[in-house]
Design a protein around this motif. Sequence first.
Motif, PDB file in Angstrom:
ATOM      1  N   VAL A 152       0.788  -1.132  -0.203  1.00  0.00           N
ATOM      2  CA  VAL A 152       0.100  -0.400   0.052  1.00  0.00           C
ATOM      3  C   VAL A 152       0.738   1.461  -0.150  1.00  0.00           C
ATOM      4  N   SER A 153       2.278   0.968   0.047  1.00  0.00           N
ATOM      5  CA  SER A 153       2.796   2.453  -0.516  1.00  0.00           C
ATOM      6  C   SER A 153       3.162   3.206  -1.335  1.00  0.00           C
ATOM      7  N   LYS A 154       2.884   4.286  -0.742  1.00  0.00           N
ATOM      8  CA  LYS A 154       3.063   4.877  -2.180  1.00  0.00           C
ATOM      9  C   LYS A 154       4.038   4.662  -3.312  1.00  0.00           C
ATOM     10  N   ASN A 155       5.304   4.569  -3.148  1.00  0.00           N
ATOM     11  CA  ASN A 155       6.591   4.089  -3.978  1.00  0.00           C
ATOM     12  C   ASN A 155       6.684   3.252  -4.180  1.00  0.00           C
ATOM     13  N   ARG A 156       6.021   1.937  -4.172  1.00  0.00           N
ATOM     14  CA  ARG A 156       5.992   0.909  -3.882  1.00  0.00           C
ATOM     15  C   ARG A 156       7.335   0.067  -3.047  1.00  0.00           C
ATOM     16  N   SER A 157       7.787   0.592  -1.859  1.00  0.00           N
ATOM     17  CA  SER A 157       8.723  -0.110  -1.680  1.00  0.00           C
ATOM     18  C   SER A 157       9.346  -0.474  -1.086  1.00  0.00           C
ATOM     19  N   ARG A 158       7.746  -0.967   0.007  1.00  0.00           N
ATOM     20  CA  ARG A 158       7.756  -2.336   1.451  1.00  0.00           C
ATOM     21  C   ARG A 158       8.381  -3.780   0.847  1.00  0.00           C
ATOM     22  N   ARG A 159       9.115  -4.034   1.489  1.00  0.00           N
ATOM     23  CA  ARG A 159       9.385  -5.663   1.171  1.00  0.00           C
ATOM     24  C   ARG A 159       9.094  -6.191   2.630  1.00  0.00           C
ATOM     25  N   TRP A 160       8.395  -6.077   3.879  1.00  0.00           N
ATOM     26  CA  TRP A 160       7.873  -6.776   3.859  1.00  0.00           C
ATOM     27  C   TRP A 160       6.321  -6.965   5.164  1.00  0.00           C
ATOM     28  N   CYS A 161       6.158  -8.116   5.148  1.00  0.00           N
ATOM     29  CA  CYS A 161       4.459  -8.632   5.347  1.00  0.00           C
ATOM     30  C   CYS A 161       4.041  -7.333   6.522  1.00  0.00           C
ATOM     31  N   SER A 162       5.615  -7.413   7.573  1.00  0.00           N
ATOM     32  CA  SER A 162       4.466  -6.579   8.817  1.00  0.00           C
ATOM     33  C   SER A 162       6.720  -6.262   8.755  1.00  0.00           C
ATOM     34  N   MET A 163       6.363  -4.892   9.274  1.00  0.00           N
ATOM     35  CA  MET A 163       7.532  -4.220   9.643  1.00  0.00           C
ATOM     36  C   MET A 163       8.434  -4.314  10.985  1.00  0.00           C
ATOM     37  N   ARG A 164       6.838  -5.147  11.846  1.00  0.00           N
ATOM     38  CA  ARG A 164       7.148  -5.262  13.078  1.00  0.00           C
ATOM     39  C   ARG A 164       8.204  -6.824  13.752  1.00  0.00           C
ATOM     40  N   VAL A 165       7.218  -7.227  12.304  1.00  0.00           N
ATOM     41  CA  VAL A 165       7.531  -8.918  12.498  1.00  0.00           C
ATOM     42  C   VAL A 165       8.528  -8.788  11.402  1.00  0.00           C
ATOM     43  N   CYS A 166       8.268  -9.247  10.790  1.00  0.00           N
ATOM     44  CA  CYS A 166      10.000  -9.524   9.318  1.00  0.00           C
ATOM     45  C   CYS A 166      10.521  -8.562   9.128  1.00  0.00           C
ATOM     46  N   GLY A 167      10.331  -7.675   8.998  1.00  0.00           N
ATOM     47  CA  GLY A 167      11.507  -5.923   8.790  1.00  0.00           C
ATOM     48  C   GLY A 167      12.591  -6.660  10.187  1.00  0.00           C
ATOM     49  N   ASN A 168      11.545  -6.067  11.046  1.00  0.00           N
ATOM     50  CA  ASN A 168      12.423  -6.143  12.560  1.00  0.00           C
ATOM     51  C   ASN A 168      13.663  -7.752  12.626  1.00  0.00           C
ATOM     52  N   ARG A 169      12.969  -8.398  12.179  1.00  0.00           N
ATOM     53  CA  ARG A 169      13.803  -9.577  12.442  1.00  0.00           C
ATOM     54  C   ARG A 169      14.945  -9.100  11.504  1.00  0.00           C
ATOM     55  N   THR A 170      15.000  -9.368  10.100  1.00  0.00           N
ATOM     56  CA  THR A 170      15.381  -8.270   9.235  1.00  0.00           C
ATOM     57  C   THR A 170      16.885  -7.159   9.384  1.00  0.00           C
ATOM     58  N   LYS A 171      16.277  -6.454  10.141  1.00  0.00           N
ATOM     59  CA  LYS A 171      17.338  -5.396  10.848  1.00  0.00           C
ATOM     60  C   LYS A 171      18.080  -6.245  12.027  1.00  0.00           C
ATOM     61  N   ALA A 172      17.458  -6.808  12.522  1.00  0.00           N
ATOM     62  CA  ALA A 172      17.870  -7.446  13.801  1.00  0.00           C
ATOM     63  C   ALA A 172      19.377  -8.173  13.440  1.00  0.00           C
ATOM     64  N   ARG A 173      19.129  -9.152  12.168  1.00  0.00           N
ATOM     65  CA  ARG A 173      19.894 -10.378  11.862  1.00  0.00           C
ATOM     66  C   ARG A 173      21.110  -9.070  11.327  1.00  0.00           C
ATOM     67  N   ARG A 174      20.883  -8.484   9.875  1.00  0.00           N
ATOM     68  CA  ARG A 174      21.911  -6.979   9.579  1.00  0.00           C
ATOM     69  C   ARG A 174      23.076  -6.858  10.819  1.00  0.00           C
ATOM     70  N   TYR A 175      22.191  -6.481  12.000  1.00  0.00           N
ATOM     71  CA  TYR A 175      22.596  -5.374  13.405  1.00  0.00           C
ATOM     72  C   TYR A 175      23.567  -6.494  13.600  1.00  0.00           C
ATOM     73  N   ALA A 176      23.136  -7.309  13.816  1.00  0.00           N
ATOM     74  CA  ALA A 176      24.303  -8.473  15.114  1.00  0.00           C
ATOM     75  C   ALA A 176      25.121  -9.763  13.647  1.00  0.00           C
ATOM     76  N   ALA A 177      24.824  -9.452  13.077  1.00  0.00           N
ATOM     77  CA  ALA A 177      25.889 -10.138  12.081  1.00  0.00           C
ATOM     78  C   ALA A 177      27.371  -8.333  11.417  1.00  0.00           C
ATOM     79  N   LYS A 178      26.812  -7.356  11.421  1.00  0.00           N
ATOM     80  CA  LYS A 178      27.558  -6.390  11.511  1.00  0.00           C
ATOM     81  C   LYS A 178      28.769  -6.350  12.686  1.00  0.00           C
ATOM     82  N   HIS A 179      28.158  -6.583  14.022  1.00  0.00           N
ATOM     83  CA  HIS A 179      28.670  -6.406  14.689  1.00  0.00           C
ATOM     84  C   HIS A 179      29.225  -7.662  15.344  1.00  0.00           C
ATOM     85  N   ALA A 180      28.942  -8.238  14.799  1.00  0.00           N
ATOM     86  CA  ALA A 180      29.519  -9.605  15.311  1.00  0.00           C
ATOM     87  C   ALA A 180      31.354  -9.909  14.348  1.00  0.00           C
TER      88      ALA A 180
END
Length: 184
Positions: A152-180
């Motif tokens: 439903v985003s204006k520019n059709r840029s949404r990547r996850w079904c839910s930012m709270r769940v799937c988006g958060n999972r992806t970003k948390a993994r990316r953050y953990a991998a970067k710091h590791a």
Amino acid sequence: MIEAPSSAQLVEAFANTVDVELGTDDLAAPGELAGWLADRGLLEAGGPLSAADHELGLRLRAGIREELGVHVGDAPDPDLLRAADEALRELPLLSTVRRGPSAALLPAPELPPARKALALIAVAWTELVITGEAARLKRCAEHACAWVFWDVSKNRSRRWCSMRVCGNRTKARRYAAKHAATAG
């Protein structure tokens, strides 16, 4: 908010009959596909659906799901796309000469009922592709989820079904991998 057209709602529901996260498939047997089609008014309740029709429906669904992953940057499996294209060749469609609201894309009249029902899904998919609205229908970029959703985003840029769940999972993994990587 941009509401999904009925064609997108049908394709989304069809694609989401498989749940990657739970490992379930609502269409695992021919009778389940027949029931699903009947529940949506695409097939008469109790209408026959052969093993070949079932396999055709599963190939169509797999190809659609694969294509929907392209909208979030996934590389599609060419074998699944090819199998879906072959399935579509078995579901011929006809268009009318009329223009405007009476114009139509319809299942070929000689198709048996189960194939007509599957062809109606092909019609919905084709309408989305032709209008460009297929770009709003996406498979979640979180591969453990892979749920199909309407962007439903204006520019059709949404990547996850839910930012709270799937988006958060992806970003948390990316953050953990970067710091590791920086710690090690």
